[in-house]
Design a protein around this motif. Sequence first.
Motif, PDB file in Angstrom:
ATOM      1  N   LEU A 132      -4.320  -7.361  -6.378  1.00  0.00           N
ATOM      2  CA  LEU A 132      -4.689  -6.101  -7.020  1.00  0.00           C
ATOM      3  C   LEU A 132      -6.212  -5.950  -7.040  1.00  0.00           C
ATOM      4  N   ASP A 133      -6.648  -4.714  -7.228  1.00  0.00           N
ATOM      5  CA  ASP A 133      -8.084  -4.413  -7.238  1.00  0.00           C
ATOM      6  C   ASP A 133      -8.848  -5.192  -8.292  1.00  0.00           C
ATOM      7  N   TYR A 166       7.364  -1.678  -8.785  1.00  0.00           N
ATOM      8  CA  TYR A 166       6.582  -2.613  -9.595  1.00  0.00           C
ATOM      9  C   TYR A 166       5.094  -2.264  -9.590  1.00  0.00           C
ATOM     10  N   PHE A 167       4.622  -1.729  -8.460  1.00  0.00           N
ATOM     11  CA  PHE A 167       3.187  -1.483  -8.327  1.00  0.00           C
ATOM     12  C   PHE A 167       2.790  -0.043  -8.656  1.00  0.00           C
ATOM     13  N   ASN A 168       3.719   0.730  -9.226  1.00  0.00           N
ATOM     14  CA  ASN A 168       3.357   2.072  -9.688  1.00  0.00           C
ATOM     15  C   ASN A 168       2.214   1.979 -10.695  1.00  0.00           C
ATOM     16  N   GLY A 169       1.169   2.765 -10.454  1.00  0.00           N
ATOM     17  CA  GLY A 169       0.042   2.759 -11.385  1.00  0.00           C
ATOM     18  C   GLY A 169      -0.917   1.605 -11.190  1.00  0.00           C
ATOM     19  N   LYS A 170      -0.591   0.689 -10.254  1.00  0.00           N
ATOM     20  CA  LYS A 170      -1.496  -0.431  -9.975  1.00  0.00           C
ATOM     21  C   LYS A 170      -2.131  -0.208  -8.606  1.00  0.00           C
ATOM     22  N   ARG A 171      -3.325  -0.706  -8.434  1.00  0.00           N
ATOM     23  CA  ARG A 171      -4.011  -0.551  -7.148  1.00  0.00           C
ATOM     24  C   ARG A 171      -3.979  -1.871  -6.381  1.00  0.00           C
ATOM     25  N   VAL A 172      -3.308  -1.854  -5.248  1.00  0.00           N
ATOM     26  CA  VAL A 172      -3.187  -3.052  -4.406  1.00  0.00           C
ATOM     27  C   VAL A 172      -4.308  -3.040  -3.381  1.00  0.00           C
ATOM     28  N   SER A 173      -4.985  -4.168  -3.206  1.00  0.00           N
ATOM     29  CA  SER A 173      -6.083  -4.198  -2.234  1.00  0.00           C
ATOM     30  C   SER A 173      -5.798  -5.084  -1.028  1.00  0.00           C
ATOM     31  N   ASP A 174      -4.787  -5.968  -1.119  1.00  0.00           N
ATOM     32  CA  ASP A 174      -4.454  -6.806   0.039  1.00  0.00           C
ATOM     33  C   ASP A 174      -3.037  -7.329  -0.134  1.00  0.00           C
TER      34      ASP A 174
END
Length: 388
Positions: free
Chosen positions: A50-51, A30-38
């Motif tokens: 997300l960022d 699901y988070f492919n291509g997304k930037r997770v920050s916490d």
Amino acid sequence: MLCWGNASYGQLGLGGIDEEIVVVPRKCEYFNGKRVSDVGCGRRHTAFLLDDGTVYTCGCNDLGQLGHEKSRKKPEQVVALDAQIIVALSCGESHTLALNDKGQIFSWGLGSDGQLGLNNFEECIRVPRNIKSLSDVQIAQVACGYWHSIALARGGQIFSWGQNRYSQLGLGITGQSISTPQMVQSLQAIPFSQISAGGAHSFALTFSGAVFGWGCNKFGQLGVNDTNDRCFPTLLKSLRSQRVIYVSCGEDHTAVLTKEGGVFTFGAGGYGQLGHNSTNHEINPRKVFELMGNVVTQIACGRQHTLAFTPACEKMDSFGLGGNGQLGTRSTCNRKSPAPVKGPWATSSTAEEYDSEQSCFVRRIYAGGDQSFAHYCTTNVSMLIRGS
């Protein structure tokens, strides 16, 4: 994002998979291509930040802890926070806190112990609400215990609210739950760098490395050489000679990380979650011997398990309760001493030996409930992020 552990409520965000448990790290597509920050891990739910400041949640939603109407096995955006830029979040047993860029806190989920800080004891709040009583204070960090919450203000003050049965609010009183944030008076004028909360215990860490703990101490999880609960924050004298840089709390155990990369654990050890090759409880901080010689840069405590990341050795270790796959060791056995998590870990020094699509440069690790996560990138952008 790699995830492993209990998937029975959808808390890993993998969608409607057949397995109830995931015993080896698996990519959360699901988070492919997304930037997770916490990432915030509750008992049976998970929140992802997300960022761009948006929040996604998945897992059990019986008490509104996802911030939207239905349970979700795939992450779904908390649209009620659309107008906010969220910068941090934390999850308790069944409640969630989110902090925006202006230092304001939003809370939702189970509120029957006042843990939402909304001046009421409503059982269930399904839409995030602003904690208005803290509107004059800029908050820098939030941390959820099972049924209590704590917040660190940018000015250094610490606030607490929620259940107080074990004195986990640190206010000098025991018993009655408190539904509005209260300043922990005894910690005024001390500059703090971090807060952490476990099942019913709490910690605060100063910039100089001094550690204060309070609340439930039934198993020695405060590390103060006895098993008496503390209603006031108490200095852990045995760690004074160590330069502690991070504290993580499980349900009834605690782990601390030092600047030199050493790991000390204390509290409940019945599942091996202290990593000392025994199931004894420890009332004093004890160094995890099998991690010595390695520079550990990150630690994370789940409910009854612990993770430690050592980038120089390309390895992540886990120990404690394993029955839901949360150790990532390809088995459901408990581990009493550090065991390697089976994952494609890589470091900058060995990057060229790996196919960059396969090797994971870990940015941050997370644990909570019976689930574990590793946020990674497949190319070594710069140096690995040290510490949490």
